[in-house]
Design a protein around this motif. Structure first.
Motif, PDB file in Angstrom:
ATOM      1  N   GLU A  76       0.827  -1.208   0.000  1.00  0.00           N
ATOM      2  CA  GLU A  76       0.000   0.000   0.000  1.00  0.00           C
ATOM      3  C   GLU A  76       0.860   1.257   0.000  1.00  0.00           C
ATOM      4  O   GLU A  76       0.588   2.208  -0.745  1.00  0.00           O
ATOM      5  CB  GLU A  76      -0.938  -0.005   1.213  1.00  0.00           C
ATOM      6  CG  GLU A  76      -2.062  -1.039   1.111  1.00  0.00           C
ATOM      7  CD  GLU A  76      -3.066  -0.912   2.233  1.00  0.00           C
ATOM      8  OE1 GLU A  76      -2.946   0.051   3.034  1.00  0.00           O
ATOM      9  OE2 GLU A  76      -3.972  -1.761   2.309  1.00  0.00           O
ATOM     10  N   THR A  86       3.952   1.385  -1.011  1.00  0.00           N
ATOM     11  CA  THR A  86       4.643   1.393  -2.299  1.00  0.00           C
ATOM     12  C   THR A  86       3.810   2.148  -3.329  1.00  0.00           C
ATOM     13  O   THR A  86       4.312   3.030  -4.036  1.00  0.00           O
ATOM     14  CB  THR A  86       4.893  -0.047  -2.794  1.00  0.00           C
ATOM     15  OG1 THR A  86       5.714  -0.738  -1.855  1.00  0.00           O
ATOM     16  CG2 THR A  86       5.584  -0.038  -4.155  1.00  0.00           C
ATOM     17  N   CYS A  87       2.535   1.810  -3.404  1.00  0.00           N
ATOM     18  CA  CYS A  87       1.637   2.462  -4.361  1.00  0.00           C
ATOM     19  C   CYS A  87       1.419   3.927  -4.004  1.00  0.00           C
ATOM     20  O   CYS A  87       1.388   4.798  -4.886  1.00  0.00           O
ATOM     21  CB  CYS A  87       0.298   1.733  -4.414  1.00  0.00           C
ATOM     22  SG  CYS A  87       0.386   0.087  -5.151  1.00  0.00           S
ATOM     23  N   GLU A 118       2.573   6.693  -6.704  1.00  0.00           N
ATOM     24  CA  GLU A 118       1.561   7.581  -7.291  1.00  0.00           C
ATOM     25  C   GLU A 118       1.848   9.044  -6.953  1.00  0.00           C
ATOM     26  O   GLU A 118       1.646   9.936  -7.781  1.00  0.00           O
ATOM     27  CB  GLU A 118       0.171   7.191  -6.801  1.00  0.00           C
ATOM     28  CG  GLU A 118      -0.326   5.841  -7.298  1.00  0.00           C
ATOM     29  CD  GLU A 118      -0.741   5.858  -8.765  1.00  0.00           C
ATOM     30  OE1 GLU A 118      -0.497   6.873  -9.456  1.00  0.00           O
ATOM     31  OE2 GLU A 118      -1.293   4.843  -9.218  1.00  0.00           O
ATOM     32  N   LEU A 150       5.093   0.324  -8.997  1.00  0.00           N
ATOM     33  CA  LEU A 150       3.633   0.316  -9.013  1.00  0.00           C
ATOM     34  C   LEU A 150       3.120  -0.946  -9.701  1.00  0.00           C
ATOM     35  O   LEU A 150       2.188  -1.600  -9.220  1.00  0.00           O
ATOM     36  CB  LEU A 150       3.107   1.565  -9.726  1.00  0.00           C
ATOM     37  CG  LEU A 150       3.137   2.863  -8.904  1.00  0.00           C
ATOM     38  CD1 LEU A 150       2.938   4.070  -9.803  1.00  0.00           C
ATOM     39  CD2 LEU A 150       2.061   2.832  -7.821  1.00  0.00           C
ATOM     40  N   GLU A 161       0.951  -3.749  -7.785  1.00  0.00           N
ATOM     41  CA  GLU A 161      -0.404  -4.050  -8.271  1.00  0.00           C
ATOM     42  C   GLU A 161      -0.549  -5.515  -8.667  1.00  0.00           C
ATOM     43  O   GLU A 161      -1.583  -6.134  -8.428  1.00  0.00           O
ATOM     44  CB  GLU A 161      -0.732  -3.127  -9.454  1.00  0.00           C
ATOM     45  CG  GLU A 161      -0.956  -1.678  -9.042  1.00  0.00           C
ATOM     46  CD  GLU A 161      -0.882  -0.703 -10.197  1.00  0.00           C
ATOM     47  OE1 GLU A 161      -1.210   0.477  -9.991  1.00  0.00           O
ATOM     48  OE2 GLU A 161      -0.476  -1.099 -11.316  1.00  0.00           O
ATOM     49  N   GLU A 183      -4.541  -3.298 -14.046  1.00  0.00           N
ATOM     50  CA  GLU A 183      -3.667  -2.141 -13.814  1.00  0.00           C
ATOM     51  C   GLU A 183      -2.206  -2.508 -14.045  1.00  0.00           C
ATOM     52  O   GLU A 183      -1.451  -1.755 -14.679  1.00  0.00           O
ATOM     53  CB  GLU A 183      -3.854  -1.606 -12.393  1.00  0.00           C
ATOM     54  CG  GLU A 183      -5.212  -0.993 -12.115  1.00  0.00           C
ATOM     55  CD  GLU A 183      -6.214  -2.001 -11.573  1.00  0.00           C
ATOM     56  OE1 GLU A 183      -6.064  -3.210 -11.890  1.00  0.00           O
ATOM     57  OE2 GLU A 183      -7.136  -1.584 -10.852  1.00  0.00           O
TER      58      GLU A 183
END
Length: 263
Positions: free
Chosen positions: A136, A138-139, A143, A170, A174, A182
């Protein structure tokens, strides 16, 4: 080998320059030039000796001490030095120290309004949290990097390599989270960008990103071809770390392909 030879010659000349500076009366100008040449010596030595070499770590510590002494935390050298210190910890898998360095870099970036350092810290954070298993975060940081880099009112854009690293982590996060669509879209984006960007280092970083994805998808035929290409490029330009990564993926693909053929 030509690249390493060039770095070796550059390192010899830089050490001579540092010797001259050491013998000169000390002033703000000589300290500025000493920092400049020390950072360039760091870059030469990290490619000649590797990130894990004790002398490379010592040099980055020296460069950081010069930054503190000079109290210059806004130019590009501070980004190179702090990123270098973080990378040394990452290579040695000292992830707690990686995270501490990232937090320190964020604090420095905020205190001195250094946008380049903040963007670099976002990439480092995404990378660190991935290896810590926090997908989480990491994303979140990946982003944030893409968002903040795109918001530059001055018209500057992040380097292609920084954007590649953000998209790579990402994509992998994902994929592990089960967000297949994604992750596949990012894979296709990296694949397309790789076809357009012919820089050798970009090619090996993008190549390993594609290998990681196909390994996760257990697409052994695709992984076999990508690993072969990665090994060839890494060997040609003497990127030893990426050559090792290519061999790892090649071995995995070869084993799985052979096992499938037997069964």
């Amino acid at each position: 080998m030509m690249r390493l030879s060039a770095y070796g010659k550059a390192a010899t000349l830089i050490k001579k320059a540092l010797g001259f500076l050491k013998d000169m009366p000390q002033s703000s100008e000589t300290r500025r030039e000493t920092l400049y040449f020390t950072v360039r010596l760091c870059i030469c030595y990290r490619d000649i000796k590797g990130w894990g070499d004790p002398e490379v770590e010592w040099l980055y510590d020296q460069a950081w001490n010069l930054c503190v002494e000079k109290q210059d935390f806004e130019n590009i050298d501070i980004v190179i030095v702090l990123f270098g210190k973080w990378t040394i910890y990452l290579v040695k898998l000292e992830l707690d120290r990686c995270l501490q360095q990232v937090q320190k870099n964020f604090e420095m970036a905020e205190k001195y309004g250094n946008r380049n350092l903040r963007l670099n810290s976002l990439i480092s954070a995404a990378n660190t949290y991935f290896w810590l298993g926090d997908l989480e975060k990491t994303c979140e940081y990946g982003e944030l990097f893409l968002s903040e880099a795109a918001m530059d009112s001055a018209g500057n854009s992040p380097s292609d390599l920084d954007s590649l690293f953000a998209n790579m982590f990402l994509m992998l996060a994902e994929q592990l989270q089960g967000k297949k669509e994604e992750a596949k879209l990012r894979y296709l984006q990296i694949q397309g960008d790789k076809a357009k960007n012919k820089d050798a280092f970009y090619q090996v970083v993008a190549g390993q990103a594609l290998c990681w994805y196909t390994w996760g998808e257990e697409d052994w035929d695709a992984l076999y071809g990508l690993a072969m290409e990665l090994m060839q490029t890494a060997e040609k330009y003497n990127f030893c770390c990426y050559l090792g990564i290519g061999k790892m993926f090649y071995g995995a693909a070869f084993y799985e392909k052979s096992d499938n053929e037997v069964n």
